[in-house]
Scaffold this motif. Sequence first.
Motif, short mmCIF file in Angstrom:
data_model
loop_
_atom_site.label_atom_id
_atom_site.label_comp_id
_atom_site.label_asym_id
_atom_site.label_seq_id
_atom_site.Cartn_x
_atom_site.Cartn_y
_atom_site.Cartn_z
N PRO A 85 0.87 -1.15 0.13
CA PRO A 85 -0.06 -0.07 0.02
C PRO A 85 0.79 1.33 -0.09
O PRO A 85 0.35 2.51 -0.05
N THR A 131 -1.32 -12.73 -3.26
CA THR A 131 -2.47 -11.90 -2.80
C THR A 131 -2.15 -11.09 -1.71
O THR A 131 -1.51 -11.85 -0.73
N VAL A 187 -3.54 -8.66 1.46
CA VAL A 187 -4.71 -7.78 1.93
C VAL A 187 -4.13 -7.30 3.34
O VAL A 187 -3.30 -7.82 3.95
N SER A 238 -6.13 -2.33 2.88
CA SER A 238 -7.64 -3.08 2.70
C SER A 238 -8.04 -3.39 1.56
O SER A 238 -8.92 -4.58 1.56
N GLN A 239 -7.46 -2.96 0.56
CA GLN A 239 -8.10 -3.17 -0.92
C GLN A 239 -7.28 -4.51 -1.29
O GLN A 239 -5.77 -4.24 -1.31
N GLN A 240 -7.73 -5.44 -1.43
CA GLN A 240 -7.04 -6.61 -2.01
C GLN A 240 -6.38 -6.53 -3.46
O GLN A 240 -6.96 -5.90 -4.26
N ARG A 241 -5.06 -7.04 -3.41
CA ARG A 241 -4.09 -6.81 -4.69
C ARG A 241 -3.96 -8.35 -5.03
O ARG A 241 -3.44 -9.11 -4.10
N ARG A 253 -1.24 -6.55 -12.78
CA ARG A 253 -1.82 -6.49 -11.42
C ARG A 253 -3.47 -6.51 -11.69
O ARG A 253 -3.89 -5.99 -12.38
N ASP A 295 -6.64 -5.56 -9.02
CA ASP A 295 -7.21 -4.85 -7.70
C ASP A 295 -8.60 -5.31 -7.80
O ASP A 295 -9.29 -5.16 -8.49
N ARG A 296 -8.89 -5.98 -6.59
CA ARG A 296 -10.25 -6.42 -6.27
C ARG A 296 -10.62 -5.82 -4.87
O ARG A 296 -9.86 -5.59 -4.03
N PRO A 297 -12.03 -5.55 -5.03
CA PRO A 297 -12.39 -5.08 -3.62
C PRO A 297 -12.14 -5.84 -2.34
O PRO A 297 -12.48 -7.13 -2.75
N ALA A 298 -12.28 -5.44 -1.13
CA ALA A 298 -11.82 -6.57 -0.03
C ALA A 298 -13.00 -7.30 0.30
O ALA A 298 -14.26 -6.61 0.08
#
Length: 251
Positions: free
Chosen positions: A70, A216, A218, A224-227, A246, A248-251
Amino acid sequence: MGTDMAAVLESPGGPQRRQASARRILAEVNASGAASLAAARRLVGAASELRDLRPDGYLGAHPLLAPLLPWPAGLRRGCTISVERGTSVLLGLLAEAMGESGYAAIVGLPALGMVAAAEQGVPLQRLALVPDPGVDWPTVVAALIDGVDMVVLAPPAQVADGTARALASRARRTGAVLITTRPWVGCDVRLRVAGPRWHGLAEGRGRLRHAEAVVTSVGRGAASQQREVRIPIPLPAPVRSARVTRLDRPA
């Protein structure tokens, strides 16, 4: 260990001579396999003379792993990161964070291959190994956190929450980066490695050509945003021009 630490720290000759002395001490620690608190204190006594002890700032991050973090500037000093099932990821983080002058210690990983570490760019001359820290491992780790830039820890299966929080707090105060190989209470970032998956075989024929893993991340707050990234295994030595895919997915 026969080195007189008081003589090392008080000796004339400036940073270069102190750095040479610190490297000799690291070699003695590694050669003896010492795991005692006394040995750890001798190590950090030398390393802390050379290291920037500010709790702020950043260490380098491997370009293939940087998208998982982050902090755009790299590994934030004082952070705690857990890396699960990812020896290559551990070594990649070490290689870039140690850079040209950083010191690090690996605690509780007696089977770690030094050839693989060197191939991934880890500067072995500034790396201390404590393969078996014993039952007093939190005290050994705390002493290392006080003086080196990064500590990699393979903790026991059960770690009291209070112990985990105390070591993370110590890392924040001193600016060391603490990386653990198991989930860690209150860690800033959790990295989970899936794979590796090998490529090259088709219908049972051909040769295995390369492997890759999915990592992954988190965490808390800004993390907090999952990568997610896909990386080659083994992770190559850091190069500035490396590219990464890359998601990016919402947590």
